[in-house]
Write a protein that holds these residues in place. Sequence first.
Motif, short mmCIF file in Angstrom:
data_model
loop_
_atom_site.label_atom_id
_atom_site.label_comp_id
_atom_site.label_asym_id
_atom_site.label_seq_id
_atom_site.Cartn_x
_atom_site.Cartn_y
_atom_site.Cartn_z
N THR A 86 -49.74 134.46 -16.94
CA THR A 86 -50.94 135.18 -17.36
C THR A 86 -51.71 135.79 -16.19
O THR A 86 -52.69 136.50 -16.40
N THR A 87 -51.25 135.52 -14.98
CA THR A 87 -51.88 136.12 -13.81
C THR A 87 -51.51 137.60 -13.78
O THR A 87 -50.34 137.95 -13.87
N PRO A 88 -52.52 138.48 -13.69
CA PRO A 88 -52.23 139.92 -13.67
C PRO A 88 -51.37 140.31 -12.47
O PRO A 88 -51.41 139.67 -11.43
N GLY A 89 -50.62 141.35 -12.67
CA GLY A 89 -49.82 141.88 -11.57
C GLY A 89 -48.34 141.74 -11.81
O GLY A 89 -47.88 141.11 -12.76
N GLU A 90 -47.64 142.35 -10.91
CA GLU A 90 -46.18 142.35 -10.96
C GLU A 90 -45.63 141.03 -10.42
O GLU A 90 -46.35 140.27 -9.77
N PRO A 91 -44.33 140.79 -10.63
CA PRO A 91 -43.74 139.58 -10.05
C PRO A 91 -43.91 139.58 -8.53
O PRO A 91 -43.95 140.62 -7.89
N LEU A 92 -44.01 138.38 -8.00
CA LEU A 92 -44.13 138.24 -6.55
C LEU A 92 -42.85 138.68 -5.88
O LEU A 92 -41.76 138.42 -6.38
N THR A 93 -42.97 139.34 -4.75
CA THR A 93 -41.80 139.69 -3.96
C THR A 93 -42.10 139.44 -2.50
O THR A 93 -43.24 139.24 -2.11
N SER A 94 -41.07 139.46 -1.71
CA SER A 94 -41.23 139.30 -0.27
C SER A 94 -40.56 140.47 0.40
O SER A 94 -39.52 140.93 -0.02
N SER A 95 -41.15 140.96 1.46
CA SER A 95 -40.55 142.06 2.20
C SER A 95 -39.77 141.56 3.40
O SER A 95 -39.37 142.32 4.25
N ARG A 96 -39.56 140.28 3.46
CA ARG A 96 -38.90 139.68 4.61
C ARG A 96 -37.38 139.69 4.45
O ARG A 96 -36.85 139.17 3.50
N CYS A 97 -36.73 140.28 5.38
CA CYS A 97 -35.27 140.20 5.46
C CYS A 97 -34.96 140.15 6.95
O CYS A 97 -34.92 141.16 7.62
N ASN A 98 -34.82 138.96 7.48
CA ASN A 98 -34.71 138.75 8.91
C ASN A 98 -33.27 138.96 9.37
O ASN A 98 -32.54 138.00 9.61
N THR A 99 -32.88 140.20 9.52
CA THR A 99 -31.51 140.51 9.90
C THR A 99 -31.17 140.05 11.32
O THR A 99 -30.00 139.92 11.64
N SER A 100 -32.17 139.75 12.14
CA SER A 100 -31.88 139.22 13.49
C SER A 100 -31.21 137.85 13.39
O SER A 100 -30.51 137.44 14.32
N GLU A 101 -31.40 137.15 12.29
CA GLU A 101 -30.77 135.84 12.09
C GLU A 101 -29.29 135.97 11.73
O GLU A 101 -28.58 134.98 11.67
N PHE A 102 -28.81 137.19 11.48
CA PHE A 102 -27.39 137.40 11.19
C PHE A 102 -26.54 137.20 12.45
O PHE A 102 -25.34 136.94 12.36
N LYS A 103 -27.16 137.34 13.63
CA LYS A 103 -26.44 137.24 14.89
C LYS A 103 -25.65 135.94 14.95
O LYS A 103 -26.14 134.88 14.58
#
Length: 158
Positions: A86-103
Amino acid sequence: MKRMALLGVLAAGLALVACGDDGGETAIALDENQQIGDLTSQEASQVCDDLEQPMKLSKVDQCDLVGLLISSEKGDCVVTWRKCLTTPGEPLTSSRCNTSEFKWCTATVAEVKACMIAVTEAMKALSCGSDLDLLQSPEECAAVSETCPWLLQDAVGF
């Protein structure tokens, strides 16, 4: 502890939901057999872009996860779930994609994609009635867990 570690792995997928494209760039054709640690920064970002749609969670799915994180008691979980819905707004999302950890990760692009999609499917299957002690890391994550465990531990890479 097992509950939080498992939810950490499951939540790892949530971080990729909005790591995608700023628009304007065209997709790169990736070699699915290439090791993720050998990707260029543009190719690593493409992995995130490729997973954006398959990993989207509905608000209901995200509220299930929030409810389970808050309480293991079904009644308390349902209260949290309802409040979340019931909280207004869209689903929560994160903009984090730490591609430096792919190393140094030797898992392939295909293995990482399969793992993250399986994690998303596991999250979609959760509800306030879920017994988290019975949940296991998805089978599709075996290669990633073995070769690059830091990507899944505490959601470091995702």
